[in-house]
Design a protein around this motif. Structure first.
Motif, mmCIF file in Angstrom:
data_model
loop_
_atom_site.group_PDB
_atom_site.id
_atom_site.type_symbol
_atom_site.label_atom_id
_atom_site.label_comp_id
_atom_site.label_asym_id
_atom_site.label_seq_id
_atom_site.Cartn_x
_atom_site.Cartn_y
_atom_site.Cartn_z
ATOM 1 N N VAL A 126 1.526 6.951 -6.719
ATOM 2 C CA VAL A 126 0.459 7.905 -7.044
ATOM 3 C C VAL A 126 0.891 9.324 -6.675
ATOM 4 C CG1 VAL A 126 -1.898 8.635 -6.446
ATOM 5 C CG2 VAL A 126 -1.416 6.223 -6.908
ATOM 6 N N MET A 127 1.381 9.505 -5.459
ATOM 7 C CA MET A 127 1.739 10.849 -4.998
ATOM 8 C C MET A 127 2.892 11.451 -5.795
ATOM 9 S SD MET A 127 -0.586 11.708 -3.076
ATOM 10 C CE MET A 127 0.121 13.329 -2.881
ATOM 11 N N ARG A 128 3.770 10.605 -6.310
ATOM 12 C CA ARG A 128 4.868 11.085 -7.152
ATOM 13 C C ARG A 128 4.321 11.838 -8.372
ATOM 14 N NH1 ARG A 128 8.264 6.947 -6.329
ATOM 15 N NH2 ARG A 128 7.018 5.599 -7.630
ATOM 16 N N GLN A 129 3.127 11.471 -8.823
ATOM 17 C CA GLN A 129 2.502 12.137 -9.965
ATOM 18 C C GLN A 129 1.979 13.523 -9.578
ATOM 19 O OE1 GLN A 129 2.994 10.212 -12.726
ATOM 20 N NE2 GLN A 129 3.842 8.882 -11.147
ATOM 21 N N PHE A 130 1.496 13.669 -8.351
ATOM 22 C CA PHE A 130 0.848 14.905 -7.913
ATOM 23 C C PHE A 130 1.808 15.935 -7.312
ATOM 24 C CE2 PHE A 130 -2.717 11.982 -8.079
ATOM 25 C CZ PHE A 130 -3.703 12.764 -8.632
ATOM 26 N N ARG A 131 2.916 15.497 -6.720
ATOM 27 C CA ARG A 131 3.805 16.415 -6.006
ATOM 28 C C ARG A 131 4.292 17.597 -6.827
ATOM 29 N NH1 ARG A 131 6.331 11.568 -3.659
ATOM 30 N NH2 ARG A 131 5.178 11.224 -1.749
ATOM 31 N N PRO A 132 4.747 17.405 -8.069
ATOM 32 C CA PRO A 132 5.229 18.570 -8.819
ATOM 33 C C PRO A 132 4.156 19.658 -8.981
ATOM 34 C CG PRO A 132 5.936 16.541 -9.886
ATOM 35 C CD PRO A 132 4.962 16.147 -8.809
ATOM 36 N N LEU B 110 0.826 -1.210 0.000
ATOM 37 C CA LEU B 110 0.000 0.000 0.000
ATOM 38 C C LEU B 110 0.861 1.260 0.000
ATOM 39 C CD1 LEU B 110 -2.762 -1.157 2.501
ATOM 40 C CD2 LEU B 110 -3.044 -0.790 0.035
ATOM 41 N N LEU B 111 1.951 1.249 0.766
ATOM 42 C CA LEU B 111 2.843 2.413 0.789
ATOM 43 C C LEU B 111 3.509 2.638 -0.564
ATOM 44 C CD1 LEU B 111 4.467 2.064 4.312
ATOM 45 C CD2 LEU B 111 3.072 3.975 3.501
ATOM 46 N N ARG B 112 3.939 1.560 -1.220
ATOM 47 C CA ARG B 112 4.556 1.704 -2.544
ATOM 48 C C ARG B 112 3.557 2.258 -3.555
ATOM 49 N NH1 ARG B 112 6.709 -3.183 -1.266
ATOM 50 N NH2 ARG B 112 5.288 -4.257 -2.672
ATOM 51 N N ALA B 113 2.329 1.762 -3.498
ATOM 52 C CA ALA B 113 1.298 2.250 -4.420
ATOM 53 C C ALA B 113 0.987 3.717 -4.133
ATOM 54 C CB ALA B 113 0.034 1.395 -4.299
ATOM 55 N N ARG B 114 0.873 4.084 -2.857
ATOM 56 C CA ARG B 114 0.614 5.473 -2.488
ATOM 57 C C ARG B 114 1.739 6.374 -3.004
ATOM 58 N NH1 ARG B 114 2.090 9.444 0.755
ATOM 59 N NH2 ARG B 114 0.526 10.767 1.720
ATOM 60 N N GLU B 115 2.969 5.928 -2.815
ATOM 61 C CA GLU B 115 4.114 6.720 -3.267
ATOM 62 C C GLU B 115 4.099 6.883 -4.790
ATOM 63 O OE1 GLU B 115 7.321 9.109 -3.413
ATOM 64 O OE2 GLU B 115 6.094 8.600 -1.669
ATOM 65 N N GLU C 59 1.661 17.985 0.394
ATOM 66 C CA GLU C 59 0.604 16.968 0.300
ATOM 67 C C GLU C 59 -0.410 17.123 1.423
ATOM 68 O OE1 GLU C 59 2.169 12.915 0.092
ATOM 69 O OE2 GLU C 59 4.053 13.799 -0.603
ATOM 70 N N GLN C 60 0.092 17.362 2.632
ATOM 71 C CA GLN C 60 -0.793 17.464 3.785
ATOM 72 C C GLN C 60 -1.681 18.712 3.695
ATOM 73 O OE1 GLN C 60 2.547 17.037 3.946
ATOM 74 N NE2 GLN C 60 2.773 14.981 4.755
ATOM 75 N N GLN C 61 -1.114 19.831 3.243
ATOM 76 C CA GLN C 61 -1.917 21.042 3.075
ATOM 77 C C GLN C 61 -3.026 20.811 2.053
ATOM 78 O OE1 GLN C 61 1.236 23.729 1.995
ATOM 79 N NE2 GLN C 61 1.413 24.547 4.068
#
Length: 172
Positions: free
Chosen positions: A39-45, A32-37, A54-56
């Motif tokens: 996904v989030m790698r796509q949104f961070r930039p 789950l952590l790998r999948a989350r990472e 991410e938290q904000q």
């Protein structure tokens, strides 16, 4: 440079392999952590371009879905610990992206809502966010993504009561 073997000199298996557990990389939390990472790698930039963490963003998204919420409920909704949430709320309030006020019924409670400026920021982030979702959907597939979200919801529901009695006892 020569690599040292992870095998002990006596030829027995390393201690970690003697633990009767599934392989670390195949554990559900790690998957789950790998999948989350991923996904989030796509949104961070995109979030960084708009000056958000991410938290904000998670807090703004949660606040956009509800009118006003008490801070402890927001912490549960956004899966943030109280001290982290307090710091993030201070930052968002300083940027005038949220509004905070004392609850009328209980002066000890703080109520939070998204501000008009926060809504405008979300509207500016939304097109890139939706484009990222579209690309994830294109790569993974509409049906598979819907099934994954349904399965994750079912997993969450099936585990909802698990361990609750131990937590209640620990809190007493």
């Amino acid at each position: 440079m020569a690599r040292r073997s992870a095998e002990p000199a006596n030829g027995s298996a390393p201690a970690a392999r003697q633990v009767p557990m599934r392989d670390f990389s195949r554990s559900l939390p790690m998957s789950l952590l790998r999948a989350r990472e991923a996904v989030m790698r796509q949104f961070r930039p995109s979030l960084r371009q708009h000056g958000l963490t991410e938290q904000q963003w998670r807090i703004l998204r949660a606040l956009a879905a509800i009118e006003t919420v008490e801070v402890t409920e927001l912490a549960r909704t956004a899966f943030l610990l109280g001290p982290s949430l307090s710091r993030i709320l201070r930052d968002l309030e300083a940027r005038q992206l949220i509004e905070r006020r004392t609850a009328k019924t209980d002066q000890r409670r703080s109520m939070v809502s998204i501000s008009e400026k926060g809504v405008k920021l979300m509207a500016s982030v939304a097109p890139s966010s939706e484009a990222i979702y579209a690309e994830i959907t294109r790569r993974y597939g509409v049906r598979k993504l819907a099934e994954l979200q349904e399965m994750l919801g079912e997993l969450e529901q099936s585990l909802a009561g698990l361990g609750a009695s131990e937590e209640a006892i620990a809190e007493e």
